[in-house]
Design an enzyme around this catalytic site. Structure first.
Site, PDB file in Angstrom:
ATOM      1  CB  THR A   1      -0.941   0.013   1.222  1.00  0.00           C
ATOM      2  OG1 THR A   1      -0.152  -0.127   2.424  1.00  0.00           O
ATOM      3  CG2 THR A   1      -1.949  -1.113   1.155  1.00  0.00           C
ATOM      4  N   GLY A   2       2.178   1.117   0.009  1.00  0.00           N
ATOM      5  CA  GLY A   2       3.059   2.270  -0.085  1.00  0.00           C
ATOM      6  C   GLY A   2       3.153   2.773  -1.513  1.00  0.00           C
TER       7      GLY A   2
ATOM      8  CB  SER B   1       0.295  -3.535   3.653  1.00  0.00           C
ATOM      9  OG  SER B   1      -1.096  -3.284   3.745  1.00  0.00           O
ATOM     10  NE  ARG B   2       3.360  -1.360   9.948  1.00  0.00           N
ATOM     11  CZ  ARG B   2       4.404  -1.060  10.720  1.00  0.00           C
ATOM     12  NH1 ARG B   2       4.872  -1.962  11.560  1.00  0.00           N
ATOM     13  NH2 ARG B   2       4.966   0.133  10.648  1.00  0.00           N
ATOM     14  CG  ASP B   3      -2.740   1.340   7.303  1.00  0.00           C
ATOM     15  OD1 ASP B   3      -3.986   1.319   7.202  1.00  0.00           O
ATOM     16  OD2 ASP B   3      -2.109   2.330   7.722  1.00  0.00           O
TER      17      ASP B   3
ATOM     18  CE  LYS C   1      -0.835   4.219   5.327  1.00  0.00           C
ATOM     19  NZ  LYS C   1       0.545   4.033   5.828  1.00  0.00           N
TER      20      LYS C   1
ATOM     21  CE  LYS D   1      18.276   9.374   3.925  1.00  0.00           C
ATOM     22  NZ  LYS D   1      17.742   9.529   2.560  1.00  0.00           N
TER      23      LYS D   1
ATOM     24  CB  SER E   1       7.665   8.445  -1.514  1.00  0.00           C
ATOM     25  OG  SER E   1       8.624   9.368  -1.078  1.00  0.00           O
TER      26      SER E   1
END
Length: 350
Positions: free
Chosen positions: A26-27, A49-51, A54, A140, A184
């Site tokens: 869902t990102g 996903s965990r949401d 979303k 990163k 994003s």
């Protein structure tokens, strides 16, 4: 180098009739990958996903396609991951905690998602005979001064190590490194646009900070092309433009309303760097270079081919060494984000 048409043909052959799992579905990247892969006629895409909210919003957007399965779960939960991976051919692992301040404040939460979650995916894929596991990493991860980067670096190392020590497993392990993806959720660009749109002060860490930047379409193409090119244990780095934060903010203000806007300099946050690297000087010694990307082959491979790749020229690939985009180039690259904001809302990806 393969043409776009050749790539599309290869991707259709790769995904057609296959079972695909996307974590973090869902990102921003997960949603874009879903839409693109649907065009290649997969048998099913499992959206993990965990949401639940979303997922509900994504279902409203994409509809109740018989090719889509919405799975609630967390990559930290190995038992749930095992169930989700069962019968899958290709896994695209995009789930992560990705914001520097969040990971600095709750470092072990970042470890549980970015490191243990990746290891869970690796174990499940090997156990269930998944053909390909791809991890999305970050700039990163290079010389990391922060928890986010450190966890992403560990995730990369887990992928490469698993490719070397997988025994009889047929799973191919691939990693891609991203810069900042336009649109994003929670990104600096989305925050700048919202502040400008509402005439609130624009909070900038440092106007001379530089960052790699890429569109969602570029990010998705990098992921998919890497699957086609990968031999396992390798890392793919897209060549991408660089922006100076001051130029980015000025370009957004000019394109959105052109009026004077208050800018508040807040300084670097804990763990942040003035400039980012996508390829370290040490890595560059063994890297290969294509017109569109760098490739880091697995350290034990000496006879692999990456379609027109040659030994990389020069040292590290750092944002301070790449010419920055001009204002008009920034506005063109931002594209839909600016147009949506002009229509009265930031309309950024959920």
């Amino acid at each position: 180098m393969p043409t776009d048409r050749n790539l599309e043909d290869q991707l259709r052959r790769l995904f057609q009739g296959k079972n695909v799992l996307i974590t973090g579905a869902t990102g921003t990247i997960g949603q874009a990958l879903t839409s693109r892969i649907l065009s290649y006629a997969p048998r099913v895409i499992r959206l993990f996903s965990r949401d639940e909210h979303k997922q509900y919003m994504m279902r409203q957007k994409l509809g109740d396609s018989p090719q889509l399965r919405y799975l609630i779960g967390d990559v930290r939960d190995l038992e749930r991951v095992n169930r989700a991976v069962e019968g899958v051919d290709i896994v695209l692992h995009t789930a992560a905690l990705k914001h520097v301040p969040v990971c600095e404040y709750d470092p072990f939460e970042a470890v549980k998602t970015n490191v243990i979650g990746t290891q869970n995916m690796i174990l499940a894929c090997m156990q269930h005979g998944v053909k390909h596991l791809l991890l999305t990493s970050s700039d990163k991860a290079i010389m990391p001064p922060n928890t986010l980067g450190a966890t992403k670096l560990l995730a990369e190392r887990l992928m490469t190590s698993s490719a070397y020590a997988k025994g009889t497993s047929a799973t191919v392990f691939t990693t891609v490194r991203f810069g900042n993806v336009i649109g994003s959720r929670g990104s600096a660009i989305s925050q700048f646009i919202e502040s400008i749109r509402t005439h609130a002060p624009v909070k900038v860490t440092d106007m001379n900070m530089t960052r790699f930047i890429m569109s969602i379409e570029q990010a998705v193409t990098l992921v998919l092309k890497s699957i086609v090119l990968s031999h396992g244990g390798d890392i793919f780095v897209l060549k991408m433009p660089v922006v100076r934060l001051g130029d980015l903010v000025d370009a957004l203000i000019e394109s959105l309303h052109g009026n004077q806007q208050q800018i508040e300099i807040i300084g670097l946050r804990p763990g942040e760097k003035m400039h980012e690297e996508l390829l370290s000087e040490e890595e560059a010694k063994g890297a290969l270079e294509r017109e569109d990307m760098f490739v880091l082959p697995a350290w034990w491979r000496t006879d692999v081919d990456y379609a027109d790749a040659a030994p990389a020229k020069g040292g590290s690939y750092c944002s301070k060494d790449v010419p920055t985009l001009r204002r008009e180039e920034i506005i063109e690259l931002l594209g839909d984000s600016v147009r949506d904001a002009k229509r009265g809302g930031a309309a950024l990806q959920e």
